[in-house]
Design an enzyme around this catalytic site. Structure first.
Site, PDB file in Angstrom:
ATOM      1  CG  ASP A 351      -1.607   1.369   1.281  1.00  0.00           C
ATOM      2  OD1 ASP A 351      -1.975   1.405   0.825  1.00  0.00           O
ATOM      3  OD2 ASP A 351      -1.315   1.749   2.160  1.00  0.00           O
TER       4      ASP A 351
HETATM    5  N1  LIG Z   1     -11.028  13.286   2.509  1.00  0.00           N
HETATM    6  C1  LIG Z   1     -10.167  13.340   0.969  1.00  0.00           C
HETATM    7  N2  LIG Z   1     -10.763  15.107   0.325  1.00  0.00           N
HETATM    8  C2  LIG Z   1     -10.201  15.056  -0.583  1.00  0.00           C
HETATM    9  N3  LIG Z   1      -9.483  14.055  -1.181  1.00  0.00           N
HETATM   10  C3  LIG Z   1      -9.423  13.090  -0.959  1.00  0.00           C
HETATM   11  C4  LIG Z   1     -10.016  12.700   0.383  1.00  0.00           C
HETATM   12  N4  LIG Z   1      -9.877  11.171   0.479  1.00  0.00           N
HETATM   13  C5  LIG Z   1      -9.744  10.438  -0.569  1.00  0.00           C
HETATM   14  N5  LIG Z   1      -9.761  11.585  -1.392  1.00  0.00           N
HETATM   15  C6  LIG Z   1      -8.907  11.173  -3.043  1.00  0.00           C
HETATM   16  O1  LIG Z   1      -8.866  10.260  -3.195  1.00  0.00           O
HETATM   17  C7  LIG Z   1      -8.127   9.193  -3.921  1.00  0.00           C
HETATM   18  C8  LIG Z   1      -7.921   7.988  -3.389  1.00  0.00           C
HETATM   19  O2  LIG Z   1      -8.169   7.942  -1.905  1.00  0.00           O
HETATM   20  P1  LIG Z   1      -7.813   6.540  -1.441  1.00  0.00           P
HETATM   21  O3  LIG Z   1      -8.153   7.174   0.534  1.00  0.00           O
HETATM   22  O4  LIG Z   1      -8.457   5.497  -1.650  1.00  0.00           O
HETATM   23  O5  LIG Z   1      -6.279   6.480  -1.379  1.00  0.00           O
HETATM   24  P2  LIG Z   1      -4.785   7.012  -0.931  1.00  0.00           P
HETATM   25  O6  LIG Z   1      -5.206   7.977   0.293  1.00  0.00           O
HETATM   26  O7  LIG Z   1      -4.875   7.956  -1.889  1.00  0.00           O
HETATM   27  O8  LIG Z   1      -3.964   5.873  -0.711  1.00  0.00           O
HETATM   28  P3  LIG Z   1      -3.266   4.686  -0.250  1.00  0.00           P
HETATM   29  O9  LIG Z   1      -4.247   3.526  -1.527  1.00  0.00           O
HETATM   30  O10 LIG Z   1      -2.397   4.769  -1.566  1.00  0.00           O
HETATM   31  O11 LIG Z   1      -3.286   4.316   0.839  1.00  0.00           O
HETATM   32  C9  LIG Z   1      -7.198  10.455  -3.444  1.00  0.00           C
HETATM   33  O12 LIG Z   1      -5.891  10.569  -4.053  1.00  0.00           O
HETATM   34  C10 LIG Z   1      -7.774  11.534  -3.065  1.00  0.00           C
HETATM   35  O13 LIG Z   1      -7.277  12.062  -4.213  1.00  0.00           O
END
Ligand SMILES: Nc1ncnc2c1ncn2[C@@H]1O[C@H](COP(=O)(O)OP(=O)(O)OP(=O)(O)O)[C@@H](O)[C@H]1O
Ligand SMILES: [Zn+2]
Length: 660
Positions: A351
């Protein structure tokens, strides 16, 4: 260890008796002493002495040596299991019948000695795991109505305030509310360097235990440094991280390793075959011209030679030693299956956020679009401060510092949109913050110049998010998460020990994934993955490469971790979910422990293989040799029991395993 109901040969039980915990060992030694006495009297006594002169010590020797073996064999026979213990008793009785008392006693002596040493070794291994929890103090200094009193830890309640004096053990999981100190968490995470911890700013709206910043959290059983601190208790003693650890360790052995299962299956067939062959050999005198006594002697020798004692102990002793060694380093391996699987892996999926990166993103850009900067900052702050997503918390924290804002509760209806972003209501109008997909899904168009700017940020490894208010894109924000300082060296090391493919699975944009992958040396990055896409990705990797390990922190990768062959959770000390569900839990969030555990797993696997070769090899040599009358019962006993001891000692080497 509980006796298993399926009648398996269980070597780690304690036989407490009249001499206490070591009774089994003392009985065995007494067996040896009387054997020696009998042997000396028989060899050097006068020709005319009564046979009872040496028979008596031999019988006493039999009694001491056979006591526990008989009990064990009897218990197993009751459940319909004829096993090694039974074979040994049968052999000893047979030896006595043909007058080879000394050999029979030697057999019982060495077998019971081996058995006692096994119990000792296995208990030692288990103890070193359980030592993890041995450290929790029994009482706590609790502050109630301005008085400080000492109470047993079981009486602590949630929201109690405990006072931890300098250089004393912390007696509850909780958050520091006053004072600061360097805390030694070695007992839980295996990290030997103390970690600086400070009081939390405010205990209002305290997030869940696992979401509190690690620099404010303390764990039961860790040791306070030079500062006096006050801790708000957040977990009952029975639910503490250490308590859960101990519970899980005691369940660790239920997951039998593949080799363990294979040898069990083998024994199931093998033991009856040995019994059959031995019975047939008793009648060898019918075919070969020899007295019955000679046939019986040979049959008994074969019985000794063919018993799979060493085989039975070869795998469990190695598995337990391996698990114990890992525990000393703050790594919980849940069972032999995880241990063996991890050793044979060549593909690892990671991850991104919180695993390869620190998981503490910093705000890097705030770009208003046809909107004021402070307006955008306020909008984003109000919305993101209501979410618990690592990105949201990072954004809210930095905006608050940068624009000196206080919460005004202007946003409501905050909802996370899995893998895409977040939606909310702000001054009665809808807000969306998230990736490009979120915007297009909601039917919004993004101005080309803004999109270009966003692309540039993504290419630079920044996580960029668009902000839409009242159906219009009003700005762009970005954060950047730094790769862990040790990520590069860890991946390099993994590569050098033969991990062929290292793949990043992230919900973030592909470009961000690529940028970070390139920087830290991953072979592949897959971006834009929703949690269910991560599962698909894991499935595909498994189709291609067979076994795969998934390393994550459990935030949006728990389903993918569950699907992988071996799941490895990072920073499990704080997170119950990760601790409970992962196959391997790194208590600290030190990714550099990975090469160590993989190396340890491989060493365990090597030792298991060696042990199986040793035990089977001795049987394979000894059985034909005895059938062909090339050896005697004494030699058979010595080699047979010798191999059992060799196997156990070989396994114990794992307790000293360290990386090269
Ligand atoms: N609270 C939030 N505010 C703004 N954008 C968000 C938020 N949560 C998620 N996103 C958007 O959605 C995308 C995917 O989020 P997700 O939680 O699936 O993965 P991540 O945190 O980027 O990384 P990983 O999968 O490596 O843990 C993020 O990269 C972001 O662009
Ligand atoms: Zn046994």
């Amino acid at each position: 260890m509980a006796e298993q109901s399926n009648g398996t040969h269980d070597h780690a039980h304690n036989h407490d008796g009249i001499f206490g915990k070591r009774t089994e060992l003392y009985f065995s030694l007494l067996c040896g002493v009387f054997l020696l006495i009998g042997f000396l009297i028989k060899t050097f006594g006068s020709e005319t002495q009564s046979i009872w002169m040496y028979l008596t010590p031999f019988i006493i020797s039999y009694a001491f040596g056979g006591y526990y073996i008989t009990i064990e064999a009897y218990e197993k026979i009751k459940r319909g299991g004829f096993e090694i213990d039974f074979l040994m008793i049968a052999a000893a009785i047979g030896a006595a019948y043909i007058g080879s008392w000394a050999e029979g006693a030697l057999l019982l002596f060495l077998f019971s000695l081996g058995h006692a040493l096994e119990s000792y070794a296995m208990n030692k291994a288990k103890k070193s795991i359980e030592a993890l929890g041995d450290l929790s103090p029994k009482t706590a200094l609790v502050k109630r109505d301005d008085k400080i009193e000492e109470v047993p830890v079981e009486e602590l309640e949630i929201n109690d305030i405990i006072v931890v004096k300098p250089n004393s053990k912390i007696s509850a999981d909780g958050v520091i509310i006053s004072g600061s100190s360097a805390i030694n968490q070695a007992s839980i995470t295996g990290e030997s360097m103390p970690i600086d911890k400070t009081a939390i700013d405010s205990t209002e709206n305290l997030p869940q235990f696992k979401d509190i910043d690690a620099s404010n959290v303390v764990f039961t059983g860790t040791i306070n440094g030079d500062g006096s601190i006050e801790v708000l208790v957040l977990k009952l003693s029975k639910d503490s991280t250490v308590a859960r650890l101990i519970k899980m360790v005691s369940e660790v052995e239920t997951q039998k390793s593949p080799t363990q299962r294979m040898t069990k299956k083998f024994e199931k067939w093998y033991v009856p075959i040995v019994i059959l062959v031995v019975i047939i050999l008793c009648f060898a005198y019918v075919v070969v011209d020899e007295p019955f006594g000679d046939s019986l002697y040979r049959a008994i020798t074969v019985l000794v030679a063919a018993s799979p004692c060493a085989l039975a102990i070869s795998t469990p002793s190695a598995v337990l030693s391996g698990i114990a060694r890992a525990a000393q380093k703050g790594v919980l391996i849940k069972g032999g299956k995880a241990l063996e699987d991890l050793g044979s892996i060549t593909t690892i999926a990671f991850d991104k956020t919180g695993t390869l990166t620190e998981g503490k993103p910093k705000l890097t850009n705030l770009v208003p679009y046809k909107y004021t900067e402070t307006g955008l900052a306020r909008l984003v702050y109000e919305v993101e401060s209501l979410s618990n997503h690592p990105l949201a918390r990072a954004i809210a924290k930095d905006l608050q510092l940068l624009y000196v804002m206080e919460h005004e509760n202007m946003a409501s209806n905050v909802t996370a949109i899995q893998g895409k972003g977040i939606s909310a209501t702000f001054k009665e109008k809808p807000v969306f913050i998230g990736n490009e997909k979120l915007m297009t899904d909601e039917g919004m168009t993004i101005a080309p110049d803004l999109l270009l700017e966003m692309q540039e940020m993504l290419l630079g490894g920044h996580t960029a998010m668009l902000v839409a208010y009242d159906k219009e894109v009003v700005g762009l924000i970005s954060v950047m998460d730094v790769p862990r300082a040790t990520a590069v060296s860890t991946l390099k090391k993994l590569k050098s020990i033969g991990i062929k493919r290292m793949v990043m699975l992230t919900g973030d944009h592909q470009n961000v994934g690529n940028a970070i992958a390139k920087r830290i040396g991953l072979t592949e990055a897959r971006g834009n993955l929703l949690p269910e896409d991560k599962v698909e990705a894991v499935k595909k990797l498994m189709q291609r490469d067979g076994k795969i390990a998934m390393v994550g922190d459990g935030v949006n990768d728990a389903p993918a971790m569950a699907y992988s062959t071996v799941s490895v959770a990072m920073g499990a000390a704080g997170s119950d979910v990760a601790l409970e569900t992962a196959d391997v839990a790194l208590m600290s969030d030190k990714i550099e422990m990975l090469p160590f555990v993989i190396g340890l797993s491989r060493a365990s696997k090597r030792i298991i293989t060696q042990n199986i070769w040793i035990s089977m090899g001795v049987v394979a040599l000894l059985v034909p040799a005895t059938i062909l009358d090339l050896t005697n019962i004494g030699l058979a006993v010595a080699f047979h029991e010798g191999s059992t001891l060799v196997v156990v000692i070989n396994a114990l080497r794992l307790l000293a395993y360290s990386e090269k």
